[in-house]
Write a protein that holds these residues in place. Structure first.
Motif, PDB file in Angstrom:
ATOM      1  N   ALA A 380      -5.020 -10.155 -12.038  1.00 20.64           N
ATOM      2  CA  ALA A 380      -5.487 -10.378 -10.663  1.00 20.64           C
ATOM      3  C   ALA A 380      -4.324 -10.272  -9.689  1.00 20.64           C
ATOM      4  N   LEU A 381      -4.641  -9.920  -8.456  1.00 18.37           N
ATOM      5  CA  LEU A 381      -3.689 -10.069  -7.360  1.00 18.37           C
ATOM      6  C   LEU A 381      -4.097 -11.316  -6.595  1.00 18.37           C
ATOM      7  N   VAL A 390       6.061 -11.733  -0.574  1.00 19.16           N
ATOM      8  CA  VAL A 390       7.042 -11.124   0.279  1.00 19.16           C
ATOM      9  C   VAL A 390       6.412 -10.087   1.219  1.00 19.16           C
ATOM     10  N   LEU A 391       5.080  -9.983   1.211  1.00 18.44           N
ATOM     11  CA  LEU A 391       4.466  -8.902   1.995  1.00 18.44           C
ATOM     12  C   LEU A 391       4.109  -9.325   3.415  1.00 18.44           C
ATOM     13  N   VAL A 392       3.967 -10.638   3.646  1.00 18.75           N
ATOM     14  CA  VAL A 392       3.663 -11.185   4.975  1.00 18.75           C
ATOM     15  C   VAL A 392       2.484 -10.429   5.588  1.00 18.75           C
ATOM     16  N   PHE A 526       3.470  -8.435 -15.921  1.00 18.66           N
ATOM     17  CA  PHE A 526       4.105  -8.524 -14.604  1.00 18.66           C
ATOM     18  C   PHE A 526       4.426  -7.131 -14.060  1.00 18.66           C
ATOM     19  N   SER A 527       4.830  -6.228 -14.939  1.00 18.81           N
ATOM     20  CA  SER A 527       5.145  -4.889 -14.421  1.00 18.81           C
ATOM     21  C   SER A 527       3.861  -4.213 -13.925  1.00 18.81           C
ATOM     22  N   GLU A 528       2.725  -4.494 -14.576  1.00 17.26           N
ATOM     23  CA  GLU A 528       1.444  -3.957 -14.098  1.00 17.26           C
ATOM     24  C   GLU A 528       1.051  -4.625 -12.768  1.00 17.26           C
ATOM     25  N   HIS A 533       0.578  -4.586  -6.917  1.00 18.13           N
ATOM     26  CA  HIS A 533       1.105  -5.296  -5.754  1.00 18.13           C
ATOM     27  C   HIS A 533       1.654  -4.297  -4.737  1.00 18.13           C
ATOM     28  N   ASP A 534       2.443  -3.362  -5.223  1.00 19.22           N
ATOM     29  CA  ASP A 534       3.053  -2.395  -4.306  1.00 19.22           C
ATOM     30  C   ASP A 534       2.032  -1.361  -3.835  1.00 19.22           C
TER      31      ASP A 534
END
Lengths: 559, 559
Positions: A380-381, A390-392, A526-528, A533-534
């Motif tokens: 999940a995100l 960190v995306l604000v 986490f890498s997934e 995320h990005d």
């Protein structure tokens, strides 16, 4: 003669007081006041005025009722004589702000403004000021103003000037009628002391102030919106007092409310997350403090000034004098699990929990504990409430991937916990990569008390040991420590927060340590996570925003 | 003298018989038999043998019990004399296959094989043969064999030779012991007539056979696996009979089971989705028939041969003689909603449904109907059970995006419906783009009866009008029509399925028409769906597969 201090912690749903032995930090008595009006997000109290989506207000009278209820209660419970209470400190959610008259009277308590949403307290999680935040960011970028870098390159819709500008945009009469605009934490200290003061913590973290540069220049405010040009001088102040100072003494009126003696030392206002740092004994760099509740605040001290992208901000002397206090945050943690338990758990589980005499959270934790990392096939995100660091970006939304027809509630529950842990990992990694070292986590707040599975997952995902506050009400303890510092050594308190932390702060013996085989699986997951995320968070696929936009348009047409 | 035919439709959870007036298609009586063992996906009946994930088996005795229960029931209910029943047809899920001895005895009914999972019927949704499907595809691609193109370039783990190869791979003794391997639909016809026949529909759609080329060459099977070289000659047959033919007459034994007269005409076996096409009156190109239940089968006739990527296949004379019958499918539709209602609906909704005297599906439909397209801010990929068309990939999994703390169950429910509608739209568009025109949809199955909201969403998303079968048991009606054709005109039936369709098939008057303002919003949402569909489904981000792989590894280690 034993001396005591009281800390009052104003949370999202309730306020709590704790009475603490100044010599050793022992918590002698605690009392909680659940706010009568809680979070106001559908309609104004005793009114038919409905609120737009993303609004979240509070009633300032709930704060006064907190003093009136909890302080007499801790005095009564402990049997301590009021004369032995040497100091009082408060901490608050932030940015939680309100418009008031020159005498401190909140506009929402005036009959003529009672039905005006903008007259009320805007709670930290009021998210309706995004256009204003965008404008603040854009204007600062256009003018190439350096202070934006102190806040990770972007300020949030939650912050002071976003909320201020929203009042001006949407209800200029309220803006006009407001003699003062201030943080609720400063407002309650004003109610206690009769003196309006402004603290360095909220000024620095939420209102663009810095010790070296002060507030942004008038020319900036003018460019942002001509009517804001003099907002600082007209409705705020340039006198900002460092945390750890004394704001004043208790007024006669406040003494009647609380049962304490008039003149009792009151500390400069502070913020819940920030007071927690010394309250878990952290007064040096390297330990990240996580205040884990409905959301998480991450606090870490640094020797040097570093620009860390996407954090909430750093303020010199903002947490502990002598250090840069760095702050980051996740806007949806406990709230996430509460949503899931309320909205997505089948009746069958409710019946099972009842049979076992446990609650749904406990039942889910129990079932989810039996799963191994990776076993659910879910990822999940953790953006059900947007992404702070960190995306604000409050317009990001939740994502769940990997569901099958065999997916069970406890698997989704665990995936949501893991998602928040990945969110923390992104923050830790971002600090590390940008010159703010972190070698351990120190947790406090409600979640570490309630959910051991969650704590272990955070250790496994971050790869760091996690220590846990010995106090069940760490911010309140921290506020009491600042109360003892406001009283000073001569009165039986302390001369600095370092001294107070050395004797009053305590950690549990138990430490959560990463389990290597779990770490291994979580590294892959986490890498997934990071990839998604990005992809969804940094503009490659803006589907979340498109959906939010359509939703807003459809609701607008329907309305 | 009025003549009747009986159709027996074997579904996933139950079998049903319908007794039909041959003159006009009137359904005189219906009976349902819920399978005693239903879908066997956790452990073998009366055994401690556990099944791996992705397995789905059935008990062949449930099929015989269907005949023994439902046919006597419709005779009794209708009061029709067995002599007036001129023909019997059956249809089945496919590929649902089993290993049997030379006399037709299923291996799972032999005591020595009862505890061997591979001895049982593999249900269509048995998804554990993916490695075998991959090998079949890879080998065919390496050998540059043209037949793969007939199946959209990829065959599925659900198909006949995937399942066959899995038996050989995992339990060669069962493969060895099986004198015959065949579709359950052919097996039940064998049980009725005493004669083993093989139908053109399952042979064409599920077992790589074509009217012009027959089965793949021995050299292919040898390359795939040496022990498979002679599988067709040893355990199947090259004699494939076109649908619409007579398989034989009812045996004495089957007459005792059913109460029908010995010698009653029995049609060549058929498939549930395929018999539905004439049963809704479609005997020409241009109308796509959707059989909407736990999954959706999409059927459309074409004048010409076209390669359409990612469909399930096309078979000449496979549905209606004289046309190419194109088939596509979605593997998770009703199943999707059932999962959601069972696993994700809070107790509060259960209480509300009880109060209103409705069930949870109805309550959700009612609440979801009040939402406008786009209002939820949610978007889903309908891959909870993999993707059949057009991606042909069982390792894809579900995705939900756009959730916030205000997201409600009915919003997720509607997003899941919309996701399945987008899935159908992808299929329609793919056919259109590849030379198979579609100008209307014709729906049958359980869902159109139950969920008007869903039907409207499909019309809005596809931009096509949707007609609906007048029959509540369209496949059973279609099978009865084929029964009437097997009997022939001389016996009071029909000489062709065209003739039968003209008089026996009926549609409702009500037609679902696209609503322009909904279409507008859905166009935007569909383009976002398509973006995610291609990103996660076509290899750009393989996170779903990575998660499935980790899950399998973790379970393996844990087990």
């Amino acid at each position: 003669m034993t001396k005591y201090a009281i800390g009052v912690d104003f949370g999202t749903e309730s306020g709590r007081a704790v009475l603490v032995d100044v010599a050793n930090g022992r918590e002698v008595a605690t009392a909680v006041y659940p706010y009568l009006h809680g979070v106001i997000d559908e309609k104004l109290p005793d009114s038919t005025v409905l609120l737009e989506p993303d609004w979240a207000l509070q009633d300032p009278e709930d704060y006064l009722r907190t003093f009136q209820t909890t302080i007499p209660a801790v005095l009564k419970e402990s049997g301590i004589h009021p004369a032995d209470v040497i100091g009082l400190g408060v901490d608050f959610t932030a940015c939680t702000m309100l418009p008031v008259k020159a005498d401190g009277k909140p506009l929402c308590l005036l009959p003529e403004f009672r039905n005006r949403p903008h007259a009320w307290v805007k709670l930290w999680k009021h998210h309706a000021a995004q256009p204003e935040a965008d404008k603040i960011n854009m204007t600062a970028r256009q003018m190439k103003l350096g202070w934006l870098d102190r806040y990770g390159g972007k300020i949030s819709s939650e912050w002071f000037f976003s909320k201020t500008l929203q009042i001006l945009d949407e209800d200029p009469e309220i803006f006009q009628a407001a003699d003062r605009l201030l943080e609720a934490t400063d407002w309650v200290v004003w109610q206690l002391t009769g003196v309006e003061t402004r603290n360095s913590c909220t000024a620095g973290y939420k209102a663009l102030w810095s010790k070296r540069e002060g507030f942004p220049d008038k020319s900036y405010f003018k460019a942002l919106e001509p009517r804001l040009e003099n907002v600082v001088d007209e409705k705020m102040t340039r006198t900002i007092l460092p945390v750890g100072n004394r704001a004043g003494g208790l007024t006669e009126q406040a003494a009647v409310w609380t049962g304490l003696h008039p003149g009792t030392a009151v500390a400069i206002a502070n913020v819940d997350a920030h007071v927690a740092v010394p309250a878990v004994g952290v007064t040096e760099p390297g330990s990240m403090v996580m205040i884990m509740g409905t959301s998480i605040c991450h606090m870490v001290l640094g020797d040097e000034e570093h620009i860390v992208p996407g954090m909430c901000g750093y303020v010199e002397d903002g947490i502990i004098p002598g250090f840069f206090g760095y702050e980051a945050g996740q806007s949806c943690v406990g709230d996430h699990f509460a949503w899931f338990v309320e909205k997505c758990i089948p009746a069958e589980y409710e019946r099972e929990a009842k049979q076992l005499g446990s609650d749904l959270h406990q039942l889910l934790e129990q079932k989810a504990t039996k799963l191994k990392p990776g076993e659910s096939g879910l990822l999940a995100l953790d953006w059900w409430n947007g992404n702070r660091s960190v995306l604000v970006d409050v317009d990001l939304t939740g994502l769940l991937i990997g569901a099958t027809l065999a997916t069970k509630a406890e698997e989704i529950y665990r995936a949501l916990i893991e998602a928040t842990a990945f969110g923390t990992r992104v923050i830790v990694d971002t600090f590390q990569k940008n010159g703010v070292p972190i070698h351990e986590l120190v947790a406090c707040g409600g979640l570490p008390e309630k959910n051991k599975l969650l704590m272990q997952i955070y250790a496994d995902v971050s790869g760091l040991p996690i220590k846990v506050s010995a106090s069940k009400q760490t911010p309140a303890l921290g506020s009491a420590m600042f109360g003892a510092v406001a009283a000073g050594k001569a009165a039986g308190g302390y001369d600095s927060i370092y001294d107070a932390a050395r004797t009053m702060a305590h950690l549990k013996d138990e430490v959560y340590k990463p389990i290597p085989e779990n770490q291994q699986v979580y590294e892959i997951l986490f890498s997934e996570y990071l990839h998604l995320h990005d992809y969804f968070g940094r503009g490659e696929n803006n589907v979340m925003k498109t959906l939010k936009k359509i939703k807003a348009e459809v609701k607008h047409v329907a309305g």
